[in-house]
Scaffold this motif. Structure first.
Motif, mmCIF file in Angstrom:
data_model
loop_
_atom_site.group_PDB
_atom_site.id
_atom_site.type_symbol
_atom_site.label_atom_id
_atom_site.label_comp_id
_atom_site.label_asym_id
_atom_site.label_seq_id
_atom_site.Cartn_x
_atom_site.Cartn_y
_atom_site.Cartn_z
ATOM 1 N N SER A 196 3.728 -18.425 -0.989
ATOM 2 C CA SER A 196 4.286 -17.371 -1.845
ATOM 3 C C SER A 196 3.179 -16.643 -2.596
ATOM 4 C CB SER A 196 5.263 -17.966 -2.872
ATOM 5 O OG SER A 196 6.240 -18.757 -2.242
ATOM 6 N N THR A 197 2.245 -17.406 -3.152
ATOM 7 C CA THR A 197 1.139 -16.806 -3.902
ATOM 8 C C THR A 197 0.315 -15.892 -3.006
ATOM 9 O OG1 THR A 197 1.035 -18.890 -5.128
ATOM 10 C CG2 THR A 197 -0.768 -17.339 -5.461
ATOM 11 N N ALA A 198 0.112 -16.331 -1.764
ATOM 12 C CA ALA A 198 -0.748 -15.578 -0.845
ATOM 13 C C ALA A 198 -0.085 -14.312 -0.317
ATOM 14 C CB ALA A 198 -1.149 -16.468 0.325
ATOM 15 N N THR A 199 1.220 -14.298 -0.256
ATOM 16 C CA THR A 199 1.888 -13.187 0.422
ATOM 17 C C THR A 199 2.518 -12.164 -0.516
ATOM 18 O OG1 THR A 199 3.869 -14.575 0.597
ATOM 19 C CG2 THR A 199 2.414 -14.506 2.506
ATOM 20 N N PHE A 200 2.955 -12.580 -1.713
ATOM 21 C CA PHE A 200 3.791 -11.670 -2.493
ATOM 22 C C PHE A 200 3.018 -10.562 -3.203
ATOM 23 C CE2 PHE A 200 7.399 -14.077 -1.365
ATOM 24 C CZ PHE A 200 8.458 -13.202 -1.531
ATOM 25 N N GLY A 201 1.728 -10.761 -3.480
ATOM 26 C CA GLY A 201 0.950 -9.637 -3.990
ATOM 27 C C GLY A 201 1.001 -8.474 -3.010
ATOM 28 N N GLY A 202 0.772 -8.789 -1.739
ATOM 29 C CA GLY A 202 0.832 -7.768 -0.704
ATOM 30 C C GLY A 202 2.234 -7.213 -0.511
ATOM 31 N N ILE A 203 3.239 -8.069 -0.651
ATOM 32 C CA ILE A 203 4.621 -7.590 -0.507
ATOM 33 C C ILE A 203 4.955 -6.603 -1.619
ATOM 34 C CG2 ILE A 203 7.040 -8.310 -0.729
ATOM 35 C CD1 ILE A 203 6.368 -10.773 0.930
ATOM 36 N N PHE A 204 4.583 -6.943 -2.858
ATOM 37 C CA PHE A 204 4.832 -6.011 -3.967
ATOM 38 C C PHE A 204 4.129 -4.673 -3.689
ATOM 39 C CE2 PHE A 204 5.107 -9.992 -6.838
ATOM 40 C CZ PHE A 204 6.456 -10.134 -6.556
ATOM 41 N N ARG A 205 2.856 -4.754 -3.281
ATOM 42 C CA ARG A 205 2.102 -3.538 -2.985
ATOM 43 C C ARG A 205 2.823 -2.692 -1.938
ATOM 44 N NH1 ARG A 205 -2.497 -5.526 0.138
ATOM 45 N NH2 ARG A 205 -0.896 -5.500 1.742
ATOM 46 N N ASP A 206 3.230 -3.336 -0.848
ATOM 47 C CA ASP A 206 3.798 -2.581 0.264
ATOM 48 C C ASP A 206 5.191 -2.053 -0.070
ATOM 49 O OD1 ASP A 206 1.481 -3.166 1.623
ATOM 50 O OD2 ASP A 206 2.321 -4.873 2.691
ATOM 51 N N VAL A 207 5.995 -2.870 -0.766
ATOM 52 C CA VAL A 207 7.361 -2.444 -1.081
ATOM 53 C C VAL A 207 7.337 -1.281 -2.077
ATOM 54 C CG1 VAL A 207 9.443 -3.134 -2.338
ATOM 55 C CG2 VAL A 207 8.556 -4.585 -0.513
ATOM 56 N N ILE A 208 6.523 -1.393 -3.121
ATOM 57 C CA ILE A 208 6.514 -0.340 -4.140
ATOM 58 C C ILE A 208 5.881 0.939 -3.601
ATOM 59 C CG2 ILE A 208 5.726 0.301 -6.467
ATOM 60 C CD1 ILE A 208 5.935 -2.651 -7.218
ATOM 61 N N SER A 209 4.897 0.799 -2.716
ATOM 62 C CA SER A 209 4.289 2.010 -2.170
ATOM 63 C C SER A 209 5.089 2.562 -0.993
ATOM 64 C CB SER A 209 2.840 1.739 -1.752
ATOM 65 O OG SER A 209 2.801 0.860 -0.660
ATOM 66 N N GLY A 210 6.137 1.836 -0.577
ATOM 67 C CA GLY A 210 7.005 2.352 0.486
ATOM 68 C C GLY A 210 6.418 2.251 1.875
ATOM 69 N N GLU A 211 5.437 1.367 2.058
ATOM 70 C CA GLU A 211 4.838 1.192 3.377
ATOM 71 C C GLU A 211 5.476 -0.002 4.090
ATOM 72 O OE1 GLU A 211 2.397 3.000 4.707
ATOM 73 O OE2 GLU A 211 1.790 4.190 2.964
ATOM 74 N N LYS A 212 5.391 0.010 5.414
ATOM 75 C CA LYS A 212 5.818 -1.159 6.173
ATOM 76 C C LYS A 212 4.883 -2.310 5.796
ATOM 77 C CE LYS A 212 6.674 -2.766 10.878
ATOM 78 N NZ LYS A 212 5.648 -3.339 11.761
ATOM 79 N N SER A 213 5.458 -3.481 5.521
ATOM 80 C CA SER A 213 4.632 -4.557 5.002
ATOM 81 C C SER A 213 3.657 -5.082 6.057
ATOM 82 C CB SER A 213 5.515 -5.695 4.502
ATOM 83 O OG SER A 213 4.699 -6.711 3.979
ATOM 84 N N VAL A 214 2.433 -5.372 5.577
ATOM 85 C CA VAL A 214 1.404 -5.949 6.444
ATOM 86 C C VAL A 214 1.915 -7.241 7.087
ATOM 87 C CG1 VAL A 214 -0.863 -7.070 6.382
ATOM 88 C CG2 VAL A 214 -0.512 -4.932 5.176
ATOM 89 N N LEU A 215 2.770 -7.948 6.391
ATOM 90 C CA LEU A 215 3.290 -9.213 6.911
ATOM 91 C C LEU A 215 4.118 -9.023 8.175
ATOM 92 C CD1 LEU A 215 3.078 -9.820 3.683
ATOM 93 C CD2 LEU A 215 4.521 -11.734 4.305
ATOM 94 N N LEU A 216 4.646 -7.820 8.359
ATOM 95 C CA LEU A 216 5.535 -7.590 9.498
ATOM 96 C C LEU A 216 4.784 -7.068 10.710
ATOM 97 C CD1 LEU A 216 8.493 -5.914 7.580
ATOM 98 C CD2 LEU A 216 8.051 -8.336 7.976
ATOM 99 N N SER A 217 3.458 -6.945 10.574
ATOM 100 C CA SER A 217 2.700 -6.444 11.710
ATOM 101 C C SER A 217 2.649 -7.512 12.803
ATOM 102 C CB SER A 217 1.286 -6.061 11.267
ATOM 103 O OG SER A 217 0.676 -7.169 10.671
ATOM 104 N N ASP A 218 2.224 -7.100 13.981
ATOM 105 C CA ASP A 218 2.268 -8.009 15.125
ATOM 106 C C ASP A 218 1.307 -9.192 14.982
ATOM 107 O OD1 ASP A 218 4.225 -6.760 16.440
ATOM 108 O OD2 ASP A 218 2.960 -5.708 17.876
ATOM 109 N N GLU A 219 0.145 -8.934 14.347
ATOM 110 C CA GLU A 219 -0.865 -9.978 14.308
ATOM 111 C C GLU A 219 -0.462 -11.096 13.336
ATOM 112 O OE1 GLU A 219 -1.755 -6.747 13.702
ATOM 113 O OE2 GLU A 219 -2.310 -6.327 15.781
ATOM 114 N N ILE A 220 -0.911 -12.287 13.665
ATOM 115 C CA ILE A 220 -0.650 -13.468 12.834
ATOM 116 C C ILE A 220 -0.974 -13.204 11.370
ATOM 117 C CG2 ILE A 220 -1.562 -15.775 12.340
ATOM 118 C CD1 ILE A 220 -1.998 -16.021 15.406
ATOM 119 N N TYR A 221 -0.049 -13.471 10.485
ATOM 120 C CA TYR A 221 -0.327 -13.339 9.062
ATOM 121 C C TYR A 221 0.191 -14.555 8.296
ATOM 122 C CZ TYR A 221 -1.099 -11.230 4.517
ATOM 123 O OH TYR A 221 -1.556 -10.992 3.255
#
Lengths: 208, 208, 208
Positions: A125-150
């Motif tokens: 959770s600590t490792a992923t949610f900073g990026g999730i907040f960034r992507d959700v608030i900026s309206g971008e597709k989340s890096v976590l949902l990309s094809d490459e292993i995350y």
């Protein structure tokens, strides 16, 4: 201040930089850069503290973390144009931050007395949610949902740290191995396009 | 009940109204209006209480705040069509709520004993996250990402309040100045299109 | 372990399944399935615990809940293609989870000593935010914003439970009625397209 503090500051700094890079894509002003740097930099650790009930959250107790986000945001504001591919840079910094945080999150969980299983989840959770907040608030597709292993990389890092540490391996070794494995797997995914077997959508049974 | 309670209720009420206006755009039913009014009205303060560890959150202790959101939502449900531009109204109410909350959030932080720096960040979080929750859940581009000054106004309000209050200025004066500066800057941005220097994207060095 | 634990596990399991179904739409790998299953499965209850200040959150104390999410995610990963309409299944499982959680959330709130009004709001939050996290992070339009009755069903379930329980009706009866009413109303909405009167957008007064 020991190597763990350094790892913590490094994690905040690189995540903050990815937030500022996201702000550059949104063409925000310098305060917007700081805002996104802070949300991304301290977002994952804030969630960790909330889940654990370790309140007030860490950056209220130690405002230096916000200071790091401010400095990084200002630096990125004036230098982002020098970078060839800002998204590529974002991905690599994000990889470092994820690797640092999946271990830090799990470790702080263990120090707080939670079970190894819960510590792994807290680390992820600590490792992923900073990026999730960034992507959700900026309206971008989340890096976590990309094809490459995350997320798998965060899982590997948190699990290997928790396993080694629970086995009695010295903390510094367990931290080092955990961070290295998480970063290594994510780096390989970024460099070589490594993916894991993904859900193969087939047509539903209705359509024949 | 003193002027601070009034300011608090006013902040909840105007943010709740912006939530209800967002619900009107989504053509929700009256319960949906109440839902969005409540998320927006108490969202920022909820985050503030979580970050501080001031739990249960304020609206659990004082359900009147939810009551205000319900009343506002019902009012907006039956009157929103009278308004010429619902988005314009949303922006102005949002400006009032932001101005009230950046100061209230910082003040509650200071009363809770956190440092001035952390109080400024808490104030900005309180002022901005109600709107962020509203925009993210409704799937709209966030008001914070628009061209006109927004987060800077919350920063100005929170900082000036914290500075004046720390200097020994009477609370009521510091509150008044903080709210006025935040609202004034945002109002000027809305009226005159004031912007701050934004990140100028240039092409990466790759493309010549 | 009593019937309440069963209801709790059932709520986590069905919400986890909806998270995994969302992951299937995003074509994630198995770790991504687990991630979305966990966010959706324990998301609402996590928010409930945060709002109440009941920390660490429940799944840190009882990692079995995460275990349920893992099992469900693996099951869905290997069987989702057998389903005729994954979205339809998601909606029905989501309806069960919503019904279980609006009552569980309110009950845990009451047990924690909060007022009946706050317990209703806590119940609705618990019932809706797992799905909101799922939809926001996966970038889909939220199920809550669809035309058919949703939040009203959670409101009905939470309110009827709180009312009956406060009237002295045995807990098991109040729980049963609350869950049944919430699920019944949502099921009717899904089956018969029941809607509530929605906000009717008219043109603003400017355009004549």
């Amino acid at each position: 201040m020991n190597y763990l503090h350094l790892l913590d500051y490094a994690g905040v700094a690189v995540f903050a930089a990815t937030g500022a890079l996201a702000a550059s894509r949104l063409r925000l002003d310098i305060v917007g850069f700081i805002f996104f740097a802070a949300i991304t930099g301290v977002g994952g650790g804030t969630l960790r503290d909330l889940l654990l009930g370790k309140l007030p959250v860490f950056w209220i107790k130690q405002p230096l973390f916000i200071g790091i986000c401010v400095i990084i945001a200002v630096l990125v504001f004036f230098t982002a144009h020098l970078v060839e591919s800002r998204y590529r840079l974002l991905l690599w910094l994000d990889a470092i931050g994820m690797a640092a945080y999946c271990v830090m999150g799990a470790m702080i969980g263990l120090e707080y007395g939670i079970s190894p299983y819960a510590a792994i989840v807290t680390g992820i959770s600590t490792a992923t949610f900073g990026g999730i907040f960034r992507d959700v608030i900026s309206g971008e597709k989340s890096v976590l949902l990309s094809d490459e292993i995350y997320i798998s990389a965060a899982l590997l890092g948190a699990t290997s740290f928790v396993f080694l540490f629970s086995m009695g391996v010295p903390q510094i070794v367990a931290v080092f191995v955990g961070v290295l494995l998480a970063f290594g797997l994510r780096a390989a995914a970024l460099l070589f396009g490594w993916t894991t077997p993904r859900y193969k959508p087939r047509q539903g049974r209705k359509i024949k």
